[in-house]
Design an enzyme around this catalytic site. Structure first.
Site, PDB file in Angstrom:
ATOM      1  N   SER A  86       0.875  -1.312  -0.010  1.00  0.00           N
ATOM      2  CA  SER A  86      -0.019   0.085  -0.017  1.00  0.00           C
ATOM      3  C   SER A  86       0.845   1.384  -0.079  1.00  0.00           C
ATOM      4  O   SER A  86       2.045   1.208   0.325  1.00  0.00           O
ATOM      5  CB  SER A  86      -0.856  -0.088   1.168  1.00  0.00           C
ATOM      6  OG  SER A  86      -1.655  -1.255   1.112  1.00  0.00           O
TER       7      SER A  86
HETATM    8  N1  SAM Z   1      -0.616  -4.038   3.690  1.00  0.00           N
HETATM    9  C1  SAM Z   1      -0.039  -4.958   2.807  1.00  0.00           C
HETATM   10  C2  SAM Z   1       1.447  -4.476   2.422  1.00  0.00           C
HETATM   11  O1  SAM Z   1       1.767  -3.676   3.401  1.00  0.00           O
HETATM   12  O2  SAM Z   1       2.176  -4.954   1.786  1.00  0.00           O
HETATM   13  C3  SAM Z   1      -0.753  -4.839   1.356  1.00  0.00           C
HETATM   14  C4  SAM Z   1      -1.993  -5.557   1.036  1.00  0.00           C
HETATM   15  S1  SAM Z   1      -2.412  -5.732  -0.095  1.00  0.00           S
HETATM   16  C5  SAM Z   1      -3.404  -4.180  -0.745  1.00  0.00           C
HETATM   17  C6  SAM Z   1      -3.997  -6.728  -0.073  1.00  0.00           C
HETATM   18  C7  SAM Z   1      -3.709  -7.936   0.522  1.00  0.00           C
HETATM   19  O3  SAM Z   1      -5.065  -8.766   0.781  1.00  0.00           O
HETATM   20  C8  SAM Z   1      -3.211  -8.950  -0.734  1.00  0.00           C
HETATM   21  O4  SAM Z   1      -1.946  -9.632  -0.355  1.00  0.00           O
HETATM   22  C9  SAM Z   1      -4.326 -10.064  -0.913  1.00  0.00           C
HETATM   23  O5  SAM Z   1      -3.622 -11.324  -1.403  1.00  0.00           O
HETATM   24  C10 SAM Z   1      -5.060 -10.331   0.473  1.00  0.00           C
HETATM   25  N2  SAM Z   1      -6.473 -10.610   0.476  1.00  0.00           N
HETATM   26  C11 SAM Z   1      -7.349 -10.594  -0.556  1.00  0.00           C
HETATM   27  N3  SAM Z   1      -8.458 -11.360   0.099  1.00  0.00           N
HETATM   28  C12 SAM Z   1      -7.863 -11.911   1.267  1.00  0.00           C
HETATM   29  C13 SAM Z   1      -8.814 -12.438   2.135  1.00  0.00           C
HETATM   30  N4  SAM Z   1     -10.117 -13.193   2.151  1.00  0.00           N
HETATM   31  N5  SAM Z   1      -7.982 -13.157   3.323  1.00  0.00           N
HETATM   32  C14 SAM Z   1      -6.591 -12.753   3.453  1.00  0.00           C
HETATM   33  N6  SAM Z   1      -6.086 -11.915   2.503  1.00  0.00           N
HETATM   34  C15 SAM Z   1      -6.654 -11.509   1.617  1.00  0.00           C
END
Ligand code: SAM
Length: 205
Positions: free
Chosen positions: A52
């Site tokens: 992010s």
């Molecule tokens: N905050 C993170 C970082 O600092 O790198 C970035 C997160 S990224 C925007 C969103 C993440 O949510 C992705 O890695 C995606 O695979 C995960 N994601 C999506 N749906 C999910 C779920 N139901 N449970 C767990 N993770 C999920």
């Protein structure tokens, strides 16, 4: 990065600013993306996911008003960058990631930085983590069409939850606080996150 992108936009909590200074964002990126690590933007981390934007990481963290004693749940570990910022500011962090490859890399990143109060779990975070509930704070890093009920149920009294809620293209950050009569909800700013895929999120990518 902290002065120009975060303090200048009104984030003033000194503990959050210190954590944002302490966690090296370049360590969460592949070699070919490291030159852009301190840019004001999300960046690819593989598996069609992103780390992010630093300002949004700071904004969401500040909204949780962590004091250092909290048990925190993060949904969407991604690279582990936001996880590390939360770990600097709380007692324990449980972070759920649905993509095993990302979870493994995030675990390595946390180990290399000697962060030992954060655990990464592979699974569907839209159902929360009932075994470890309740949580003093919950942070969702993927966009969801509705706030998943299990997450609200796993929030401790006075606990705070922040999540991007809305359509697939754009969402609004919603801040929820558990008060004696139920849940108080407040809309914050518009954001763009990758989708939360799971039982209480979107069905598919
Ligand atoms: N905050 C993170 C970082 O600092 O790198 C970035 C997160 S990224 C925007 C969103 C993440 O949510 C992705 O890695 C995606 O695979 C995960 N994601 C999506 N749906 C999910 C779920 N139901 N449970 C767990 N993770 C999920």
């Amino acid at each position: 990065m902290v002065r120009d992108q975060i303090e200048s936009r009104g984030i003033s909590d000194p503990r959050v600013l210190e954590a944002m200074r302490a966690v090296p964002r370049h360590r969460f990126l592949a070699d070919d993306a490291r030159a852009s690590a301190y840019d004001d933007t999300p960046l690819p981390i593989g598996s069609h996911q992103t780390i992010s934007q630093p300002y949004i990481v700071a904004y969401m963290t500040a909204a949780l008003e962590l004091q250092g004693r909290e048990k925190v749940l993060e949904i969407g570990t991604g690279s582990g960058y936001q996880t590390s910022v939360l770990a600097c500011l709380s007692r324990a962090v449980y972070s759920v990631e649905r993509i095993p490859e990302l979870a493994n890399r995030a675990r390595e990143n946390l180990r290399e930085l000697e962060i030992d109060n954060a655990e990464v779990i592979v699974g569907d975070g839209s159902v929360g983590l009932p075994d470890k509930a309740p949580f003093d704070a919950i942070l969702v890093t993927a966009g969801t069409p509705i706030l998943p009920d299990p997450l609200l149920e796993q929030l401790a009294p006075s606990g705070r939850l922040i999540a991007p809620v809305g359509g697939r293209g754009v969402q609004e950050l919603e801040l929820c606080t558990r008060i004696p009569s139920g849940i108080e909800r407040r809309r914050m700013i518009s954001v763009v996150f990758v989708p939360l895929i799971g039982k209480y999120g979107w069905e598919k990518e």
